[in-house]
Design an enzyme around this catalytic site. Structure first.
Site, PDB file in Angstrom:
ATOM      1  N   ASN A  64      62.167  -7.125  44.363  1.00 26.07           N
ATOM      2  CA  ASN A  64      63.385  -7.098  43.551  1.00 26.07           C
ATOM      3  C   ASN A  64      64.266  -8.332  43.753  1.00 26.07           C
ATOM      4  OD1 ASN A  64      62.951  -4.000  44.744  1.00 26.07           O
ATOM      5  ND2 ASN A  64      62.993  -4.200  42.507  1.00 26.07           N
ATOM      6  N   ILE A  71      69.089 -11.096  42.656  1.00 28.48           N
ATOM      7  CA  ILE A  71      68.788  -9.729  43.098  1.00 28.48           C
ATOM      8  C   ILE A  71      68.796  -8.783  41.911  1.00 28.48           C
ATOM      9  CG2 ILE A  71      69.529  -7.848  44.627  1.00 28.48           C
ATOM     10  CD1 ILE A  71      71.218 -10.069  46.091  1.00 28.48           C
ATOM     11  N   CYS A  72      67.757  -7.931  41.846  1.00 21.78           N
ATOM     12  CA  CYS A  72      67.744  -6.909  40.807  1.00 21.78           C
ATOM     13  C   CYS A  72      68.272  -5.612  41.404  1.00 21.78           C
ATOM     14  CB  CYS A  72      66.320  -6.706  40.287  1.00 21.78           C
ATOM     15  SG  CYS A  72      66.239  -5.427  39.026  1.00 21.78           S
ATOM     16  N   LEU A  73      69.540  -5.355  41.158  1.00 22.58           N
ATOM     17  CA  LEU A  73      70.177  -4.168  41.728  1.00 22.58           C
ATOM     18  C   LEU A  73      71.170  -3.651  40.696  1.00 22.58           C
ATOM     19  CD1 LEU A  73      70.435  -2.486  44.353  1.00 22.58           C
ATOM     20  CD2 LEU A  73      72.216  -4.050  45.086  1.00 22.58           C
ATOM     21  N   ASP A 104      60.647  -1.635  39.303  1.00 21.56           N
ATOM     22  CA  ASP A 104      61.717  -2.288  38.555  1.00 21.56           C
ATOM     23  C   ASP A 104      61.819  -3.723  39.085  1.00 21.56           C
ATOM     24  OD1 ASP A 104      63.860  -2.843  36.952  1.00 21.56           O
ATOM     25  OD2 ASP A 104      65.317  -1.873  38.277  1.00 21.56           O
TER      26      ASP A 104
END
Lengths: 136, 520
Positions: A64, A71-73, A104
């Site tokens: 992620n 950052i994928c959050l 994801d």
């Protein structure tokens, strides 16, 4: 931060108080354990209505987090809440290290690796941690 | 170095009423000396006893070291060797607790009646069987010392005529000798001769435990009375502070009854004091890293820093600390209450240390083991040992902690803290307060901003209700409360809100609010 969370530091730049130098310690039990990861955090003008911008500066092998450290959050994007703070954001990032979510992905190749051979992917994560986040 | 000195020094820093209730370490120490004397008179000097008891503690009887017993006295020991496995003897130290009376005693078992012989034979070292006349030897090895020890005890027991003629008795006779109140420690209180079980009461040891037990009991009572006193003081103090830290009259009330409410109030100062107090975290840390009670030194230092900050309020604010005389009196009482907590903390620490050290010393000097719940044994008869846990009451829970909590619960809420009324978005006072349909409270300004940005979810629970919020969502009771208790803060927040809204409006019209007037 007046009551810093364990394993997390954040200090604002002298010349720009909206810009923070951050370190996050890799959580125990994760492939990132014992690593010290550097991040940058920027509070935009609209904060806290808009989320802070957070990016890894230390290279990290995580599904992620991409090559550029982005950052994928969800809470940093559409799930942002104005009641969240720097402290809670960084805790979430630290938690992301313990719980990678390859479904994801942001770094598709890493995510693929994690999905196909998790053990081997974790080995690489450990190697990267040792190589890039070896403290000091 | 010596604990008794350290102990005295700690106690000297405490108020006399606490000092007088402390555990009498020196006296207990003297009693230990008497216990040692008593044990010596039984032939059980520490080395003997530790050797005997060291053999103890094995889990099952089969593994219990034995003293081999022979039907004849000192000679012909080989004759009975074959029977040794069926006979054993052991010694156990136990505390008998009978309605607050503690009776420490040594219990000796001996199966098969016989006279004792010195050739102690431990199961784990069967080689001793082959060793003739161990007693005479002067080896320094543990083995020989243990056997010496057995020998001494047995000699002693024989001298006491406890086992005399016992070879005739097959574990059936019960002897009653001496009377309960006898002051002679070597007197035998009761001898149960069931399977030849022998009980030796230790009278001076009893005195030791009794003193310690009573001391701890009365400490407990004393602590409770301190708690009660402290609570009373706090309640009085909280109403005193409430008197001096009145809120300002609300806007509605102002016109009607303003003359009834004294204009003077020390609310601001009390708020500063309590805010310093909470920040100081004098007795307990609330941070994630080192949560919990602080050390005595730490508390002492923090209390001093806090006192310094309170003293500096006068210079910080550039005005008199208090307008009202009662406030000064109350502050004095407040500081005293905190000092009292520090004293109690020291006092409890000193007593706990004294108890711990004296029991350790007792064990060390007498070789009688410290009894605790872990000293379990397979032998049902010595379950009495587990009574010790109940016998020596545990030091009460940290009284200082209870008192600190009492301050937090009784005193601090007298002056409402701004953190409890702040908007979770801007972290300022939530003025004007808007309550969403999910009951979460925010300031009007932040919610307006959210509405303009099209953010509809409650920041706390994500319920979609921000857009439907309107004038009817103003919490008027809360608004009034804030005006009363945070008059300055709510006025200031109101001003900021208006300024921000005006700037925003200008910006929306394409005018930079920071620029000087474009017309003139």
């Amino acid at each position: 931060m007046s009551d810093p969370a364990p394993g997390i530091t954040a200090s604002p730049h002298d010349d720009n108080l909206r810009y923070f130098d951050v370190t996050i310690q890799g959580p125990d039990g994760s492939p990132f354990a014992n690593g010290i990861f550097k991040l940058e955090l920027f509070l935009p003008e609209e904060y806290p209505m808009a989320p802070p911008k957070v990016r890894f500066l230390t290279k990290i092998y995580h599904p992620n987090i991409d090559k550029l450290g982005r950052i994928c959050l969800d809470i940093l994007k559409d799930k942002w809440s104005p009641a969240l703070q720097i402290r809670t954001v960084l805790l979430s990032v630290q938690a992301l290290l313990s719980a990678p979510n390859p479904d994801d992905p942001l770094a598709t190749d890493v995510a693929k690796h994690y999905k196909e051979n998790e053990l081997d992917a974790q080995r690489v994560s450990r190697e990267w941690t040792e190589k890039w986040a070896g403290g000091e | 170095m010596h604990f008794s000195k350290t102990y005295t020094q700690i106690l000297l820093t405490l108020p006399p009423e606490l000092r007088d209730n402390a555990i009498q370490y020196r006296q207990l120490k003297k009693l230990i000396n008497k216990v040692v004397l008593e044990l010596n008179s039984l032939g059980l000097d520490p080395s003997v006893l530790s050797a005997l008891l060291a053999a103890e503690g094995s889990v099952s009887i089969a593994e219990t070291p034995r003293i081999s017993i022979h039907s004849d006295s000192t000679e012909g020991k080989n004759a009975e060797d074959g029977q040794a496995p069926s006979s054993y003897s052991k010694i156990v130290y136990e505390l008998h607790n009978d309605q607050d009376r503690i009776e420490p005693r040594l219990r000796v078992w001996k199966q098969r009646s016989a006279t004792f012989d010195s050739s102690a034979e431990a199961v784990e070292s069967p080689s001793s069987e082959e060793e003739p006349e161990v007693v005479g030897q002067t080896q320094n090895s543990d083995q020989s010392r243990r056997e010496d020890a057995h020998h001494d005890l047995l000699q002693q027991l024989r001298r006491m005529k406890l086992f005399q003629d016992s070879d005739a008795v097959q574990g059936a006779a019960i002897w009653e000798e001496a009377d309960h109140t006898s002051s002679n420690p070597t007197d035998v209180e009761e001898i149960e001769f069931e399977d030849q079980e022998l009980v030796i009461p230790l009278l001076s040891d009893s005195a030791f435990y009794q003193l310690l037990y009573d001391a701890i009991q009365s400490l407990e009572t004393y602590m409770n009375s301190i708690h009660a006193d402290f609570t009373t003081t706090l309640h009085r103090l909280s109403s005193d502070i409430a008197q001096t830290a009145r809120p300002s009259p609300s806007e509605q009330a102002a016109g009607v009854v303003s003359h009834l409410i004294p204009a003077k109030s020390d609310l601001d100062t009390w708020r500063i004091i309590f805010s310093h107090y909470i920040d100081a975290e004098i007795f307990e840390s609330v941070s994630e890293r080192n949560r919990g009670e602080r050390s005595i030194e730490d508390c002492e230092q923090r209390l001093q820093i806090f006192a310094g900050k309170v003293a500096a309020i006068h210079t910080d604010t550039g005005r008199k600390t208090f307008r009202l005389k009662q406030s000064r009196v109350a502050l004095d009482a407040f500081m005293k209450a905190n000092l009292m907590i520090l004293y109690i903390k020291k006092f409890q620490f000193a007593n706990a240390e004294a108890t711990r050290k004296i029991l350790k010393k007792h064990a060390k000097r007498t070789a009688l083991p410290l009894l605790d719940s872990s000293s379990s044994s397979s032998y049902p008869a010595i379950d009495a040992a587990s009574l010790t846990v109940a016998t020596i009451p545990k030091p009460s829970t940290s009284m200082s902690r209870i008192l600190v909590q009492a301050i937090g619960e009784t005193l601090l809420p007298v002056v409402p803290h701004i953190d409890d009324y702040s908007c979770l978005i801007c972290t300022n006072l939530a003025f004007k307060p808007i309550r969403l349909s999910c009951r979460h409270l925010f300031c009007v300004r932040c919610l307006v901003k959210m509405q303009k940005r099209g953010q509809d979810e409650c920041p706390m629970c994500r319920m979609r209700n921000v857009h439907i919020a309107n004038r009817s969502n103003v919490d008027w009771t809360m608004l009034q409360f804030m005006q009363q208790w945070f008059p300055k803060e709510s006025r200031q927040k109101q001003k900021e809100n208006e300024k921000e809204a005006a700037d925003e409006e200008l910006r929306e019209m394409g005018i930079d609010p920071n620029q000087s007037c474009v017309v003139c």
